[in-house]
Design a protein around this motif. Structure first.
Motif, mmCIF file in Angstrom:
data_model
loop_
_atom_site.group_PDB
_atom_site.id
_atom_site.type_symbol
_atom_site.label_atom_id
_atom_site.label_comp_id
_atom_site.label_asym_id
_atom_site.label_seq_id
_atom_site.Cartn_x
_atom_site.Cartn_y
_atom_site.Cartn_z
ATOM 1 N N GLU A 1 8.153 -80.278 -15.850
ATOM 2 C CA GLU A 1 9.608 -80.241 -15.868
ATOM 3 C C GLU A 1 10.181 -81.591 -16.244
ATOM 4 O OE1 GLU A 1 11.486 -77.438 -12.618
ATOM 5 O OE2 GLU A 1 9.608 -78.301 -11.948
ATOM 6 N N SER A 2 11.471 -81.594 -16.499
ATOM 7 C CA SER A 2 12.174 -82.833 -16.779
ATOM 8 C C SER A 2 11.982 -83.804 -15.627
ATOM 9 C CB SER A 2 13.648 -82.495 -16.949
ATOM 10 O OG SER A 2 14.338 -83.622 -17.355
ATOM 11 N N GLY A 3 11.654 -85.033 -15.949
ATOM 12 C CA GLY A 3 11.487 -86.034 -14.906
ATOM 13 C C GLY A 3 10.105 -86.073 -14.294
ATOM 14 N N SER A 4 9.180 -85.276 -14.828
ATOM 15 C CA SER A 4 7.855 -85.257 -14.219
ATOM 16 C C SER A 4 6.993 -86.417 -14.699
ATOM 17 C CB SER A 4 7.160 -83.924 -14.504
ATOM 18 O OG SER A 4 7.060 -83.719 -15.885
ATOM 19 N N GLY A 5 7.498 -87.208 -15.630
ATOM 20 C CA GLY A 5 6.762 -88.392 -16.046
ATOM 21 C C GLY A 5 6.038 -88.267 -17.372
ATOM 22 N N LYS A 6 6.367 -87.238 -18.130
ATOM 23 C CA LYS A 6 5.689 -87.050 -19.411
ATOM 24 C C LYS A 6 6.011 -88.180 -20.383
ATOM 25 C CE LYS A 6 7.767 -83.148 -20.219
ATOM 26 N NZ LYS A 6 8.757 -82.860 -19.211
ATOM 27 N N SER A 7 7.321 -88.434 -20.553
ATOM 28 C CA SER A 7 7.700 -89.468 -21.516
ATOM 29 C C SER A 7 7.230 -90.839 -21.076
ATOM 30 C CB SER A 7 9.210 -89.506 -21.703
ATOM 31 O OG SER A 7 9.664 -88.271 -22.160
ATOM 32 N N VAL A 8 7.330 -91.102 -19.794
ATOM 33 C CA VAL A 8 6.918 -92.419 -19.305
ATOM 34 C C VAL A 8 5.433 -92.631 -19.577
ATOM 35 C CG1 VAL A 8 6.671 -93.845 -17.247
ATOM 36 C CG2 VAL A 8 8.752 -92.535 -17.593
HETATM 37 N N1 LIG Z 1 13.927 -97.060 -17.478
HETATM 38 C C1 LIG Z 1 13.814 -96.360 -16.340
HETATM 39 N N2 LIG Z 1 14.276 -96.882 -15.171
HETATM 40 C C2 LIG Z 1 14.176 -96.186 -14.010
HETATM 41 N N3 LIG Z 1 13.622 -94.957 -13.906
HETATM 42 C C3 LIG Z 1 13.150 -94.371 -15.030
HETATM 43 C C4 LIG Z 1 13.239 -95.029 -16.313
HETATM 44 N N4 LIG Z 1 12.705 -94.210 -17.251
HETATM 45 C C5 LIG Z 1 12.313 -93.089 -16.595
HETATM 46 N N5 LIG Z 1 12.570 -93.187 -15.270
HETATM 47 C C6 LIG Z 1 12.265 -92.175 -14.248
HETATM 48 O O1 LIG Z 1 10.918 -91.789 -14.371
HETATM 49 C C7 LIG Z 1 10.738 -90.411 -14.076
HETATM 50 C C8 LIG Z 1 9.950 -89.734 -15.174
HETATM 51 O O2 LIG Z 1 10.707 -89.723 -16.369
HETATM 52 P P1 LIG Z 1 10.187 -89.167 -17.746
HETATM 53 O O3 LIG Z 1 11.181 -89.552 -18.772
HETATM 54 O O4 LIG Z 1 8.780 -89.540 -17.994
HETATM 55 O O5 LIG Z 1 10.244 -87.587 -17.549
HETATM 56 P P2 LIG Z 1 9.843 -86.454 -18.593
HETATM 57 O O6 LIG Z 1 8.745 -85.693 -17.966
HETATM 58 O O7 LIG Z 1 9.581 -87.019 -19.915
HETATM 59 O O8 LIG Z 1 11.161 -85.577 -18.598
HETATM 60 P P3 LIG Z 1 11.894 -84.806 -19.821
HETATM 61 O O9 LIG Z 1 11.292 -83.465 -19.872
HETATM 62 O O10 LIG Z 1 13.308 -84.761 -19.331
HETATM 63 O O11 LIG Z 1 11.717 -85.621 -21.031
HETATM 64 C C9 LIG Z 1 12.157 -89.853 -13.882
HETATM 65 O O12 LIG Z 1 12.409 -89.750 -12.488
HETATM 66 C C10 LIG Z 1 13.060 -90.897 -14.470
HETATM 67 O O13 LIG Z 1 14.297 -90.915 -13.811
#
Ligand SMILES: Nc1ncnc2c1ncn2[C@@H]1O[C@H](COP(=O)(O)OP(=O)(O)OP(=O)(O)O)[C@@H](O)[C@H]1O
Ligand code: SF4
Ligand code: SF4
Ligand SMILES: [Mg+2]
Lengths: 313, 685
Positions: free
Chosen positions: B43-50
């Motif tokens: 899901e969104s926010g699960s940490g994929k992009s990070v």
């Molecule tokens: N620059 C930042 N500063 C603080 N928190 C961050 C930052 N970038 C991401 N996060 C947090 O890290 C967590 C994971 O974010 P990430 O972008 O990896 O999610 P995602 O799985 O890619 O979601 P999506 O499907 O929305 O792309 C989230 O809780 C987000 O708020």
């Protein structure tokens, strides 16, 4: 636009200034006739109707490019032609330096957001932005005099725009620089901070843009990506702003010129007002209008150079 | 056994923030071999992009990263930005989600592409240019020579994404990370882009990390799948294993929550209740426990490790759940479903045939043209954009009509025409039998407006952040002059109806999650007891597990209140699930219209066929064996008025027609023909 503004100033100037005042309290007192005789050939006498005076003046300007004379008979054309370059030397140099410094600092501090360098830069700019030009100029004069005394020769001249007795190409340039440095520094100090803050905030908006990330993903280092991709887009509004501040800087030079004893447009403005020189005042207003127009034009050119999207469409 | 190309070990990423340290990624490990594709879902926010940004080394300096990332034999963590920049774009390339913003607006496509080449190797100007043109050709941009000098804003989203892929391919990378590469694109374009990534992969032999939240995309592309939840991998298995022998409740929930475009049966979707936890100071417990229907006490005492639950025959299969050994195929535990099916509410009107129900909304021959202007100061009228060209439909009580089509085809314009009660030149809009032409201003208009309400796409943007939820919901009531006390009881009633706690009514929208905000939007739309609710992409901004709950709510409300929905969506799976009737829109006109089952089972128009075949189905066996029609080209523009079939430029049937038939396609506008429950606008269908 320029024409309308100039003519409007002509009438306004007549509303506020009265050349006749120049002769009040003269000793021996001048008779009414004498005053009229002095003023009438200069097109400055209120015995002639305002409309007629205006037409004389306006036709002179459009047919002979003659901007009239001052109450003492000096040609406005000559004055402006000489002083324009004196001021330009100062103002252009200061604007360019302040812009370059502002942008450079903006880029430097933006890439170090919230680090010590950023905070120091920000604090300094807040201070310099709030320094009064008179204070800045006097401070610099004091420093320069101190320096001159220390080294024992006059490195910086604190008054005038040039020494009268210098000859030869290089000596003239060196002499000009020696005169130029102090007022330029004064103008730069109070002027760069605006650009710094604008550039910093615009760049910060762009640093986190997706395309900067793409550029880094290509293999550019963070610094390269910022300088090449983020800077270009954030420069566009900065360039517009700087171009539009040129007239402001010119007028900001009024005090600087007086303090440093430069015979530029700024000082001329003070003098014309003091001497009820209607034609001189109007010419300065026209000059200001032209500058504004040039500023707008430069802004447009800058945008076209920086933003190819405008060029395409 | 060859060494893995990329090997990630116990990667942890945390961000400092005002409320505490955000542990965005909390220990992720995997290996990836050359030529393989790893799908990461969650899901969104699960940490994929990070995770992907950590691998690329694109996170800010103030972010704490630990663990190890070995790429091609080198440890990446600890390298300086300069050292990493030699690897980025060279061995390691990335494709980003939003093609509209990922290219620099002030540089030409050619410059940006050439930069990607020359930053890593010395190339003469001419050689770089030639290679760039070649790359654009590979990614399927027509007229590459000319396109080199174009700027990003001249391109559509799909074309820009092709350019981004060309940049990624430029130096024949060994690993391509694609972070939601198609989320922002239409399905037909998505199909093209996914094919293109597969092509790039086969040409360069690269490994791919495909990050997505779409299970269909995973089923289509991945060899191995990693499911992430709250910054941790919770299940990791080869794709067939994962889809058919799911062992972790969250993955089961994710799969159960997706509506299927290929299944007709009207089963309610199974939502995963609740929301993912905040990633600050997580307790040592299973992070999914609060949402897990089979949680036991032991789940709250320790965070389960990711352990191998596979067997000899099936190979490796990792899951992080203490009860995974009890779970059997098909998402069952002790023979019962992990996620019990929600109750299906019987529809009051289910038995009444369509013809006997009253028409609640009727649109006859709606048209809308926008003048096309050019020039900044002196606007000249260049022509007209035919945004809507004569569409007609009716919706009956208790019925859902869906309009589907790609972006820019005129869906939203249609809705706005109805909501603004725009009088039609040569047609009409009738709401509950009243023509909008008959009401002008005043009381009559207000009465008419009560009968039709709208729910918007973006649950964040549609609600005023400075108003309390109660105020937001009561707004339409005040507009029609309801008394305060009366509207207060109504607000409580409505909040209850949409599954929100009425005691939260004095909170502000920011205190609610995306799904809850959409419920607020629905409650507000229902405040005046409308007959028709217009829904503009109501679930497209929501995660699947949340989306399922909103869809079920809509279904339930329809059954309870006998509402009619006009539903606009680009997600055909959702449409199939929720709609009774559907119209497929292309360039402002309906090309096929009828009952949902007819159209999804037996699509007639070539465009509908292509659209349906472009949707990835979340089942790797079906997805990888089915025949697919991939459309060429982008959506044509609504200004082109050829006088023939507007779909001809992309039509796959057109290409195989004999010349005399083709002439007919080009010269004669095909009308919508056929029986009432299935019409299409193609000369040859
Ligand atoms: N620059 C930042 N500063 C603080 N928190 C961050 C930052 N970038 C991401 N996060 C947090 O890290 C967590 C994971 O974010 P990430 O972008 O990896 O999610 P995602 O799985 O890619 O979601 P999506 O499907 O929305 O792309 C989230 O809780 C987000 O708020
Ligand atoms: S460990 Fe417990 S709470 Fe977590 S998924 Fe498994 S059963 Fe559910
Ligand atoms: S009318 Fe011709 S071009 Fe249009 S959809 Fe049918 S076959 Fe294709
Ligand atoms: Mg993401």
């Amino acid at each position: 636009m320029i024409v309308v503004a100039t003519n409007l100033t002509y009438f306004l100037a007549w509303g506020f200034l009265d050349p006749r005042n120049n002769y009040v309290g003269r000793r021996p007192p001048l008779s009414e006739d004498q005053v009229v005789q002095l003023l009438q050939p200069r097109n400055l006498s209120d015995t002639v109707s305002l409309l007629e005076r205006w037409w004389n003046w306006f036709s002179g300007v459009i047919f002979r490019w003659d901007w009239g004379v001052s109450p003492v008979g000096q040609s406005v054309n000559d004055q402006v032609a000489y002083r324009m370059w004196v001021s330009a030397e100062l103002v252009l140099g200061a604007t360019i330096l302040a812009t370059v410094l502002g942008i450079a600092l903006g880029v430097y501090t933006a890439s170090r957001q919230y680090k010590i360098a950023d905070r120091i830069g920000q604090a300094t700019s807040i201070i310099t932005m709030n320094i009064n030009i008179v204070v800045a100029a006097l401070g610099i004069v004091l420093l320069a005099i101190g320096f001159n005394n220390m080294v024992g020769t006059t490195v910086f001249f604190v008054t005038g725009s040039a020494s009268p007795d210098v000859t030869g190409f290089f000596p003239i340039i060196i002499d000009a620089l020696q005169h130029l440095i102090l007022p330029t520094v004064a103008l730069v100090i109070i002027g760069y901070a605006g650009t710094h803050f604008l550039q910093r905030s615009l760049l910060l908006d762009n640093i986190n843009a997706d395309y900067v990330r793409t550029a880094r993903a290509k293999g550019l280092t963070k610094g390269q990506a910022i300088r090449k991709h983020a800077l270009r887009t954030s420069l566009i509004p900065v360039a517009t702003q700087v171009a539009f501040t040129i007239p402001t800087v010119f007028m900001g030079a009024i005090l600087t010129e007086s303090i440093f004893g430069w015979n530029g447009m700024g000082r001329y403005f003070l003098e014309t007002i003091a001497k009820n020189d209607i034609h001189g005042t109007v010419a300065i207003a026209a000059f200001g209008a032209v500058l504004t127009a040039i500023g707008a034009l430069l802004a447009d050119i800058a945008v076209v150079v920086l933003d190819p999207r405008v060029r395409v469409s | 056994m060859t060494n893995p190309l990329l090997s990630v070990r116990d990667l942890k990423v945390s961000f400092p923030s005002e409320t505490g340290t955000v542990d965005a990624v909390r220990g992720i490990s995997f290996d990836l071999k050359a030529g393989r594709t790893l799908g990461i879902v969650g899901e969104s926010g699960s940490g994929k992009s990070v995770t992907s940004l950590a691998i690329m080394g694109l996170l800010d300096e103030n972010v704490r990263i630990s663990g190890s990332i070995t790429f091609d034999g080198q440890e990446l963590l600890g390298k300086s930005d300069k050292q990493l920049s030699a690897i980025r774009g060279n061995g390691l390339a990335m494709i980003f989600q939003d093609p509209l913003s990922s290219l620099t607006p002030v540089f030409s496509i050619g410059d940006q592409l050439i930069e990607a080449l020359t930053v890593h190797r010395k190339l003469s100007k001419r050689a770089a240019w030639a290679r760039a043109v070649e790359l654009l050709e590979t990614v399927g941009l027509p007229n590459p020579e000319r396109r080199m000098k174009s700027f990003p804003h001249e391109f559509s989203g799909g074309m820009r994404q092709r350019v981004v892929i060309a940049i990624a391919m430029a130096n024949k990378p060994k690993l391509i990370i694609a972070d939601e590469p198609t989320t922002a694109l239409d399905v037909t374009i998505q199909a093209q882009i996914l094919d293109l990534i597969a092509k790039a992969q086969s040409e360069t032999g690269a490994a791919v990390i495909m990050i997505t939240h779409d299970m269909g995309v995973v089923a289509k592309t991945a060899d191995d799948v990693l499911v992430m939840y709250a910054g941790r991998p919770v299940e990791k298995a080869p794709v067939h294993e994962l889809f058919h022998r799911t062992r972790m409740p969250y993955s089961i929930g994710l799969l159960g929550a997706i509506p299927r475009v290929d299944k007709a049966e009207k089963q309610p979707l199974v939502p995963v209740k609740g929301n993912p936890p905040l990633l600050i100071n997580l307790p040592d417990a299973c992070p999914f426990a609060s949402r897990c229907p089979i949680a036991i006490d032991a789940c709250h005492t320790r965070e389960p490790d990711l352990v191998d639950v596979g067997n000899e025959k099936m190979g490796e299969h990792h899951a992080a759940c203490i009860r995974s050994h009890e779970i059997t195929d098909g998402g069952l535990i002790d023979g019962r479903r992990v996620f019990p099916l929600p109750d299906v509410s019987e529809r009051a009107l289910a038995g009444v045939p369509r013809e006997d129900r009253p028409v609640t909304l009727e649109v006859r021959n709606m048209t809308k043209t926008f003048p096309l202007m050019k020039g900044a100061f002196l606007k000249r009228k260049l022509g007209e954009v035919h945004a809507i060209r004569g569409i007609s439909f009716d919706i009956r009580e208790g019925e859902t009509m869906a309009i589907v089509g790609e972006s820019g085809c005129g869906k939203t314009t249609t809705l706005l025409q109805i909501m603004d009660l725009v009088e039609q030149v040569d047609g009409d809009i009738l709401i509950g039998g009243t023509s909008v032409a008959d009401v002008r201003g005043g009381h009559a208009e207000r009465t008419l407006r009560r009968d039709i309400q709208i729910v918007f796409q973006d649950p964040m943007g549609a609600l005023d952040p400075r108003m309390t939820v109660a105020d937001i919901i009561a707004e339409p009531l005040r507009a029609i002059g309801t008394k305060k006390a009366e509207s207060e009881t109504r607000v409580d009633e409505l909040m209850d109806l949409v599954g929100l706690d009425p005691s939260h009514s004095n909170r502000f929208p920011s205190a609610f999650s995306g799904g809850q905000r959409q419920r607020i939007g629905i409650a507000r739309a229902l405040a005046t007891n409308p007959k028709v609710v217009v829904l503009d992409e109501p679930v497209s901004a929501l995660d699947v597990s949340i989306q399922a709950g909103v869809i079920n709510l809509l279904d339930e409300l329809k059954a309870k209140l006998g509402l009619s929905y006009l539903f606009v969506a680009h997600d055909l799976s959702v449409v199939r699930h929720i709609a009774d009737r559907v119209a497929v829109m292309y360039l402002g006109a309906f090309v096929e219209q009828g009952s949902v089952n007819e159209i999804f089972e037996d699509p007639q128009h070539p465009y509908t066929q292509a659209l349906l075949s472009a949707i990835p189905i979340p089942d790797p066996d079906i997805e990888r064996t089915r025949e697919r029609i991939v459309l060429t080209g982008d959506l044509a523009s609504a200004t082109d008025q050829s006088g023939g079939c507007s779909f001809a430029s992309r039509c796959q049937l057109f290409k195989v027609l004999p010349p005399e038939d083709q002439a007919r396609c080009l010269g004669e506008v095909p009308p919508l023909t056929g029986p009432e429950n299935h019409r299409n606008a193609c000369h040859f269908r």
